[in-house]
Design an enzyme around this catalytic site. Sequence first.
Site, PDB file in Angstrom:
ATOM      1  CB  CYS B 162      -3.082  11.270  -1.052  1.00 22.11           C
ATOM      2  SG  CYS B 162      -3.682  11.578   0.594  1.00 22.11           S
ATOM      3  CD  GLU B 305      -1.159   0.650  -3.370  1.00 20.37           C
ATOM      4  OE1 GLU B 305      -0.935   1.097  -2.212  1.00 20.37           O
ATOM      5  OE2 GLU B 305      -0.631   1.124  -4.394  1.00 20.37           O
ATOM      6  CG  HIS B 331       1.270  10.476   2.258  1.00 19.31           C
ATOM      7  ND1 HIS B 331       1.172  11.235   1.123  1.00 19.31           N
ATOM      8  CD2 HIS B 331       0.128   9.747   2.325  1.00 19.31           C
ATOM      9  CE1 HIS B 331       0.010  10.978   0.524  1.00 19.31           C
ATOM     10  NE2 HIS B 331      -0.638  10.073   1.229  1.00 19.31           N
ATOM     11  CG  PHE B 390      -8.029  10.902   3.168  1.00 17.78           C
ATOM     12  CD1 PHE B 390      -7.882   9.522   3.245  1.00 17.78           C
ATOM     13  CD2 PHE B 390      -7.659  11.665   4.278  1.00 17.78           C
ATOM     14  CE1 PHE B 390      -7.380   8.913   4.390  1.00 17.78           C
ATOM     15  CE2 PHE B 390      -7.151  11.068   5.417  1.00 17.78           C
ATOM     16  CZ  PHE B 390      -7.014   9.696   5.474  1.00 17.78           C
TER      17      PHE B 390
END
Lengths: 88, 402
Positions: B162, B305, B331, B390
């Site tokens: 990502c 986050e 995403h 990840f």
Amino acid sequence: MDQAVAKRVIELIAEQALIDVDQVKLDSTPEELGIDSLALVESIFAIEESFDIQVPFNANEQHGSDFDISTVGTIIEAVADLVAQKGD
Amino acid sequence: MRRVVITGQGTINPLGKSVTETSAAFADGRCGIGELDIRDVDRLTVKVGGQVRNFEPDSHFDRQELALYDRFTQFAIIAADEAVDTAGLSRDEFSRSGAGIVLGTAGGGLNTWDDSYRKVYEEKKRRVHPFVVPKLMNNAAASNISMKYDLIGPSFSVSTACSSSNHAIGLAFQMIRTGMTDIMLTGGSESTLCFGGVKAWEGLRVMSNTACRPFCATRNGMVQGEGAAVFVLEEFEYAKRRGADILAEVSGFAMSSDAQDIVNPSKVGAARAISGALRDSGIALDDIGYINAHGTGTTVNDRTECSAIREVFGAAAETLMLSSTKSMHGHLIGGTGAVELLACILALRHGIIAPTINHLQFDPDCDLDVVPNEARQAKIRATMSNAFAFGGMNAVLVLRSI
């Protein structure tokens, strides 16, 4: 020469080269028809799919292999042999 | 140190097939996520995604190109064409300046893998198309664009799940900054919305089957998207000399690795990337008016986050705006940072802060201004874009107006 095989091979080559079937002559080389190395493997793939045969072609040994790709005529002969073997 | 600016941008994603369409969707808080329309969807548990709809590849590419371009390459080329067009650069100028390209992708030609496996495993075919390898390789998009625009400089693809796009953009930025080149194309592309691509993600049990609702107390997971965004980065003086329209300055970049867990994010790792990017940029904490969050919509990411942002920003966290546009486009995995950078540029250029849509209920674990549901108008000087992958690999970019 097996006319049915010849007709179909010429159609496949013409389609790959984006030209008319009349422009494909038996003594034309793939190079003359504008078929580069990628288009050549794609043509062989199309031939295998169309005739349900396995073509023994290795791009690294084009002159040593049993499948002669020098001209349209030799390709037709080689395909006809493979089609005949399949029937045996 | 040389300064680096963005002079071109292009995209195709679930919100639109151009930057203009995408910006309008951001401003309207429009959702591009819907029922998946893919082969064998009935055998999937997850049936929603951010798909690029009404896309006809044959209206963009000829037969030979279609034989060689996986969907992720098609997206990348369409985005690159728009970026080059808005930058007003010619093929000659790219080649003269020794320009290069760095693109991010996680799955590369995943649709090509999927189709080919299907042919040999399911349909028991004896062979696959001869172009399967050049079509599926992760660098296919970057390579095909390099050929189209004669990009003869440093060119490669980056794959860090990502964070792929942010890593790619950050590397392109560093190359110009350190004098390796004057012009770079960069961004990312992804197309994993096929049976195998969605099936794999289902396994992790982190997917929502309804909507992506980042920072909402009732959020229930991420939603996959697809698409691409590509940017033209240029050395500041070079861009000024040719009278380019400068969209923003890339002023900071930092990477960090959690070195902890293959899927769970770490607050410490995220905070190190955020503070590193700020330091690299040399701007003050309260200059950052807007952060485009990683904001995946999973319980753990959003909480971690927000906590990392609070830790780095301290009191300044009270006044900044944070939104996750993944709520709208999903995403895009390896392409996500690139599409999200469009929201940062929109905020700097037009003062439009894209919202976090689908936000229903305040979550005390995400107690920042997440710009819920409606876009806002605000004049800001600098923005930040987060990506936490990840594997614990983090990449954060800072942009400022110029």
